[in-house]
Every structure is written in C-alpha cells, then in structure tokens.
Design a protein around this motif. Sequence first.
Motif, PDB file in Angstrom:
ATOM      1  N   LYS A   1       0.814  -1.221   0.000  1.00 22.07           N
ATOM      2  CA  LYS A   1       0.000   0.000   0.000  1.00 22.07           C
ATOM      3  C   LYS A   1       0.845   1.267   0.000  1.00 22.07           C
ATOM      4  O   LYS A   1       0.656   2.156  -0.845  1.00 22.07           O
ATOM      5  N   ASP A   2       1.781   1.385   0.922  1.00 22.69           N
ATOM      6  CA  ASP A   2       2.613   2.581   0.989  1.00 22.69           C
ATOM      7  C   ASP A   2       3.629   2.636  -0.138  1.00 22.69           C
ATOM      8  O   ASP A   2       3.903   3.709  -0.695  1.00 22.69           O
ATOM      9  N   ARG A   3       4.174   1.489  -0.500  1.00 13.30           N
ATOM     10  CA  ARG A   3       5.186   1.451  -1.563  1.00 13.30           C
ATOM     11  C   ARG A   3       4.619   1.928  -2.899  1.00 13.30           C
ATOM     12  O   ARG A   3       5.323   2.532  -3.704  1.00 13.30           O
ATOM     13  N   LEU A   4       3.348   1.639  -3.147  1.00 11.96           N
ATOM     14  CA  LEU A   4       2.717   1.998  -4.416  1.00 11.96           C
ATOM     15  C   LEU A   4       1.799   3.211  -4.290  1.00 11.96           C
ATOM     16  O   LEU A   4       1.149   3.586  -5.267  1.00 11.96           O
ATOM     17  N   ASN A   5       1.752   3.796  -3.100  1.00 16.35           N
ATOM     18  CA  ASN A   5       0.916   4.971  -2.841  1.00 16.35           C
ATOM     19  C   ASN A   5      -0.549   4.702  -3.177  1.00 16.35           C
ATOM     20  O   ASN A   5      -1.215   5.499  -3.845  1.00 16.35           O
ATOM     21  N   LEU A   6      -1.051   3.572  -2.714  1.00 13.40           N
ATOM     22  CA  LEU A   6      -2.444   3.207  -2.954  1.00 13.40           C
ATOM     23  C   LEU A   6      -3.358   3.919  -1.966  1.00 13.40           C
ATOM     24  O   LEU A   6      -3.004   4.120  -0.807  1.00 13.40           O
ATOM     25  N   GLN A   7      -4.548   4.291  -2.450  1.00  5.17           N
ATOM     26  CA  GLN A   7      -5.532   4.985  -1.630  1.00  5.17           C
ATOM     27  C   GLN A   7      -6.756   4.093  -1.425  1.00  5.17           C
ATOM     28  O   GLN A   7      -7.217   3.448  -2.355  1.00  5.17           O
TER      29      GLN A   7
ATOM     30  N   PRO B   1     -10.529   2.846  -1.144  1.00  5.92           N
ATOM     31  CA  PRO B   1     -10.448   1.401  -0.937  1.00  5.92           C
ATOM     32  C   PRO B   1      -9.506   0.732  -1.943  1.00  5.92           C
ATOM     33  O   PRO B   1      -9.444   1.118  -3.101  1.00  5.92           O
ATOM     34  N   VAL B   2      -8.793  -0.277  -1.465  1.00  5.77           N
ATOM     35  CA  VAL B   2      -7.852  -1.030  -2.290  1.00  5.77           C
ATOM     36  C   VAL B   2      -8.388  -2.446  -2.465  1.00  5.77           C
ATOM     37  O   VAL B   2      -8.869  -3.051  -1.511  1.00  5.77           O
ATOM     38  N   THR B   3      -8.281  -2.955  -3.678  1.00  5.81           N
ATOM     39  CA  THR B   3      -8.819  -4.284  -3.983  1.00  5.81           C
ATOM     40  C   THR B   3      -7.733  -5.174  -4.554  1.00  5.81           C
ATOM     41  O   THR B   3      -6.900  -4.730  -5.346  1.00  5.81           O
ATOM     42  N   LEU B   4      -7.740  -6.432  -4.158  1.00  2.07           N
ATOM     43  CA  LEU B   4      -6.817  -7.430  -4.690  1.00  2.07           C
ATOM     44  C   LEU B   4      -7.637  -8.595  -5.218  1.00  2.07           C
ATOM     45  O   LEU B   4      -8.401  -9.210  -4.485  1.00  2.07           O
TER      46      LEU B   4
ATOM     47  N   TYR C   1      -5.532  -2.854  -7.162  1.00  2.31           N
ATOM     48  CA  TYR C   1      -5.920  -1.541  -7.689  1.00  2.31           C
ATOM     49  C   TYR C   1      -6.705  -0.727  -6.671  1.00  2.31           C
ATOM     50  O   TYR C   1      -7.313  -1.261  -5.736  1.00  2.31           O
ATOM     51  N   ASP C   2      -6.647   0.615  -6.888  1.00  2.00           N
ATOM     52  CA  ASP C   2      -7.514   1.542  -6.169  1.00  2.00           C
ATOM     53  C   ASP C   2      -8.267   2.339  -7.233  1.00  2.00           C
ATOM     54  O   ASP C   2      -8.356   1.890  -8.389  1.00  2.00           O
ATOM     55  N   ALA C   3      -8.775   3.493  -6.895  1.00  2.00           N
ATOM     56  CA  ALA C   3      -9.579   4.252  -7.856  1.00  2.00           C
ATOM     57  C   ALA C   3      -8.738   4.877  -8.970  1.00  2.00           C
ATOM     58  O   ALA C   3      -9.266   5.240 -10.028  1.00  2.00           O
ATOM     59  N   GLN C   4      -7.419   4.990  -8.759  1.00  2.00           N
ATOM     60  CA  GLN C   4      -6.577   5.729  -9.696  1.00  2.00           C
ATOM     61  C   GLN C   4      -5.613   4.865 -10.507  1.00  2.00           C
ATOM     62  O   GLN C   4      -5.240   5.245 -11.614  1.00  2.00           O
ATOM     63  N   GLN C   5      -5.206   3.732  -9.988  1.00  2.00           N
ATOM     64  CA  GLN C   5      -4.156   2.962 -10.644  1.00  2.00           C
ATOM     65  C   GLN C   5      -4.343   1.470 -10.392  1.00  2.00           C
ATOM     66  O   GLN C   5      -5.043   1.072  -9.456  1.00  2.00           O
ATOM     67  N   ALA C   6      -3.696   0.678 -11.242  1.00  2.00           N
ATOM     68  CA  ALA C   6      -3.805  -0.777 -11.119  1.00  2.00           C
ATOM     69  C   ALA C   6      -2.456  -1.423 -11.417  1.00  2.00           C
ATOM     70  O   ALA C   6      -1.694  -0.933 -12.255  1.00  2.00           O
ATOM     71  N   PHE C   7      -2.187  -2.523 -10.720  1.00  2.31           N
ATOM     72  CA  PHE C   7      -0.920  -3.222 -10.871  1.00  2.31           C
ATOM     73  C   PHE C   7      -1.152  -4.724 -10.969  1.00  2.31           C
ATOM     74  O   PHE C   7      -2.107  -5.255 -10.393  1.00  2.31           O
ATOM     75  N   ALA C   8      -0.269  -5.380 -11.691  1.00  6.23           N
ATOM     76  CA  ALA C   8      -0.217  -6.843 -11.676  1.00  6.23           C
ATOM     77  C   ALA C   8       0.826  -7.245 -10.645  1.00  6.23           C
ATOM     78  O   ALA C   8       1.967  -6.767 -10.678  1.00  6.23           O
ATOM     79  N   VAL C   9       0.446  -8.097  -9.718  1.00  3.81           N
ATOM     80  CA  VAL C   9       1.343  -8.568  -8.668  1.00  3.81           C
ATOM     81  C   VAL C   9       1.581 -10.055  -8.898  1.00  3.81           C
ATOM     82  O   VAL C   9       0.638 -10.845  -8.931  1.00  3.81           O
TER      83      VAL C   9
END
Length: 269
Positions: free
Chosen positions: A11-17, A19-22, A37-45
């Motif tokens: 969360k902090d490393r990617l600056n997620l806000q 609600p966050v969903t996995l 992802y959150d409302a602004q960005q999405a990542f593949a983990v």
Amino acid sequence: MDPRSIITLLKDRLNLQEPVTLESQASGTVNSVFKLYDAQQAFAVKWVGEDTFSGIDRFHQFVLQEQLARRGMAPRPVWLSDDGRLWVEVWVNTACVPVETDVVYTLASVLAHIHNQPVTARPLNLEARWEHYIEVAGLDAASALVKQADQLRPRLRASQSSTNDLVLCHNDLSYGHIIDQQHHIVVDWEYSAMGNRFFDLASCVMINDLSERQSERLCFYYAEQAGLPLHQVTRALAVQSDIVALTNELWQSALDASASQALSPPVVL
C-alpha cells in the motif's frame, strides 16, 4: 492466503488509496498472479515464491523488462522484493484483442520484432540451465534424460556459438502473451535472454502446439519478416526442436521435484 497481506505490504510502496482491492487472476503452473488496484491505478502482482527451481535472476529480468517497457513492448515493472519473490508491474489488459486473425502470422511477426530489438540482456546459458534442472530433479547419469542431454550437447554448443543467430529472445511466447498485436506488446518475459533465434522459434511451436503445417507457415512468415532464407529457417527449426523438447522435459522434472518446497505468499498483517 488473506489478501490483506499483499495489500498491507504494498500500500505505501505503491501509494495506494483506500479502498484497495486485490483480485486473484488466472496464472501459470508456477506463479500466482493478482490484480491490485484503487480508484486511480492498477498493478499486476506476481508471486513467484513457488519457483525454487528455474534459476532465473529476477533482478536481471526486472532491469531487462524496464528496457522493454521503454520501447513500448512490455508492461512497466515498478517494484521487486529483495528476495525476488514478489514482482509488481503496471496492469495491462491481458485479453488478446486480435488485429490479425491469423495466429501463426501474428506469432511470426511478434517474434521477428523481438529478435530485431537492440536491447542488452544476459545470454541464455542453456547448457548450464540443463545442468541446474538435472541437479534440482536429482537425475543421475543413468537417467534417460541425462543420456539424451549428453547426446544433444554437441548440437546445443554449436547452436549457442552461432553469433549470427544471437538475438533477444522471449523463450515463452504463447499467443495469449501477446496483448497488443499492432504495437507488439507482450507479457511474461521472465525467461527472456539473448539466445539463438531458432530456439525461440522452436519454443513457440511447442508452446502453441502448432501442427506441422502451421510450423511450415510460421517458418515462411518469419523468414519473410526477418529477411532470412526460408530453407535456413526451416532447417534450423528442425535442429532446435529436439533441444526445446528436452529443455521442457528437464524443466518439468525439476518442477515436479520442487513441488514439496512450494511456499505461500507472505502474510504481513
């Protein structure tokens, strides 16, 4: 595994806000893949903790994919854990939207494009990779696979010493890894390296389960786009096919032997 573990870790490393969903995604034999992802960005983990056998240098692959991302060919990697087990890259839609409906033509076109890239990468030392798989799998000298490796070793060494055929290779190009045909954007670069272009071509045939007729067409289209004589491509593909088949069998043996060592993603609550 509780999804909050990965969320808390990243969360902090990617600056997620909030609600966050996995969300868990379809993945291969070894890796576990999530969409974060959150409302602004999405990542593949990608959790690669179960890969205790491949010998892949994840840090090197991260640097290589950064180069490919700058060339618009791969998702941009953004974070890698110190132990190399957790990989994060920018999320891209992995649904392959066909521009060219001919699968074989598309594969040939993408391979030719990859092989033409002036990208710096470490060489694929396939002989060392064989030895690593044999050691992990616990195969002795009497094993049929080891005997086959001994027989193919001269052919392998000859192909690896062919500097004219040394190019950037994906080494795992299935049609499903091509997410944008028009711009040649491809995912899953973990096996990429400098290597013999015809090993990559033969790997593509095996991975996509191409028929003999499809393989002939792949050679034709690839030769056309790579500017190579068709007879050279066809002959070299035949030489590499046995090498690819053995590499896959050794990989599978190492995977099977490592199954009991599988790890779960980290729990960080």
